[in-house]
Design a protein around this motif. Structure first.
Motif, PDB file in Angstrom:
ATOM      1  N   LEU A   1     -51.741 -42.557  51.014  1.00  9.73           N
ATOM      2  CA  LEU A   1     -52.927 -41.694  51.019  1.00  9.73           C
ATOM      3  C   LEU A   1     -52.712 -40.462  50.148  1.00  9.73           C
ATOM      4  CD1 LEU A   1     -54.349 -41.631  54.642  1.00  9.73           C
ATOM      5  CD2 LEU A   1     -55.383 -42.544  52.606  1.00  9.73           C
TER       6      LEU A   1
ATOM      7  N   GLY B   1     -59.086 -42.129  56.811  1.00  5.72           N
ATOM      8  CA  GLY B   1     -57.806 -42.806  56.613  1.00  5.72           C
ATOM      9  C   GLY B   1     -56.764 -42.333  57.618  1.00  5.72           C
TER      10      GLY B   1
ATOM     11  N   ALA C   1     -59.790 -38.865  53.413  1.00  6.89           N
ATOM     12  CA  ALA C   1     -58.585 -38.420  54.107  1.00  6.89           C
ATOM     13  C   ALA C   1     -58.807 -38.430  55.614  1.00  6.89           C
ATOM     14  CB  ALA C   1     -58.196 -37.027  53.626  1.00  6.89           C
TER      15      ALA C   1
END
Lengths: 172, 100
Positions: free
Chosen positions: B32, B76, B73
């Motif tokens: 990520l 995730g 973000a």
């Protein structure tokens, strides 16, 4: 000259931070070096007369998103990543060659693109300094790009709801 | 004034570092982070072209990219937290339930 020194200093900081992000084994250090990268990028945005983007970068990226990452890294308590040594010499070599090839292709594209000498728009540096980047970008956001702006609001809302639903502890 | 090509080259370097990170790291959080790096390299290209063309559309799009990155973000990391809670997995090589 001062502008060039500024650029190269920030570019070096940014690239060094990025390399550290990928190379450091401890995710905590990776997150912190990504913060350094983002601060360097914010400085570069300032040098490009994009004050609004620079401030958003510091507040949203370095402030909010990276703190979220830091929270999760500390919450999950990852420790060091157990990494199996990469035992793929052929793939490693091929990846390096392909990566360098992509970089050469991109640089070649950038050096020859007709976009480099594009038509001049409404906001050269002098005009931008007059009205201010925040006002000009803000006005564009709520006039010409109002529809994407609203879509962004919906997306953020869905993102918040999705994050809460996904991370919630399920009743067993 | 620093020419635009320097900014574009910097963007290309950052993008490749991010892509290498996505391919090399096996920890989901690191992947990520590398994606964030790639999104930022696109942003610097957008803003560079905005200066070159004296047109603010590039800056507006950089803002949109930042908003999308924030959503990405958040969702995730939520997925990673629930994955870690239910199965104690963080290594993407182990997460293969949906693999065909």
């Amino acid at each position: 000259m001062a502008g060039q020194l500024f650029f190269y200093f920030l570019a070096l900081l940014t690239v060094a931070g990025a390399v550290a992000v990928v190379a450091l084994p401890n995710p905590l250090y990776s997150v912190l070096s990504l913060v350094a990268t983002f601060l360097g990028l914010a400085g570069l945005y300032l040098s490009l007369n994009a004050q609004f983007v620079a401030v958003v970068q510091v507040i949203v990226y370095a402030g909010a998103i990276m703190m979220l990452f830091l929270f999760v890294v500390m919450l999950i308590n990852l420790g060091r990543e157990e990494r199996q040594a990469l035992r793929l010499p052929v793939q490693k070599l091929a990846g390096t060659i392909i990566g360098l090839g992509v970089f050469a292709g991109l640089v070649n594209l950038y050096a020859t693109t007709p976009l480099l000498t594009g038509a001049k728009g409404l906001f050269p540096a002098a005009r931008l300094a007059e009205v201010g980047s925040v006002q000009a970008v803000g006005r564009l956001l709520v006039t010409q790009y109002v529809l994407p702006f609203q879509a962004m609001a919906v997306l953020l809302f869905v993102g918040i709801v999705g994050a809460v639903v996904l991370a919630r502890r399920r009743a067993r | 004034m620093v020419p635009l090509t320097h900014y574009l080259a910097l963007g290309a370097i950052l993008f490749l570092i991010g892509a290498a990170g996505v391919l090399m790291r096996r920890n989901a959080i690191m992947i990520l982070l590398s994606i964030e790096l790639m999104l930022n390299s696109v942003n610097i290209t957008f803003v560079g072209f905005a200066r070159q063309w004296a047109d603010l559309t590039g800056q507006v799009f950089a803002i949109f990219v930042i908003a999308v990155a924030a959503c990405e973000a958040a969702v995730g990391l939520a997925i990673l937290i629930s994955l870690n809670r239910d199965r104690q997995m963080m290594n993407v090589d182990e997460i293969n339930l949906l693999k065909w």
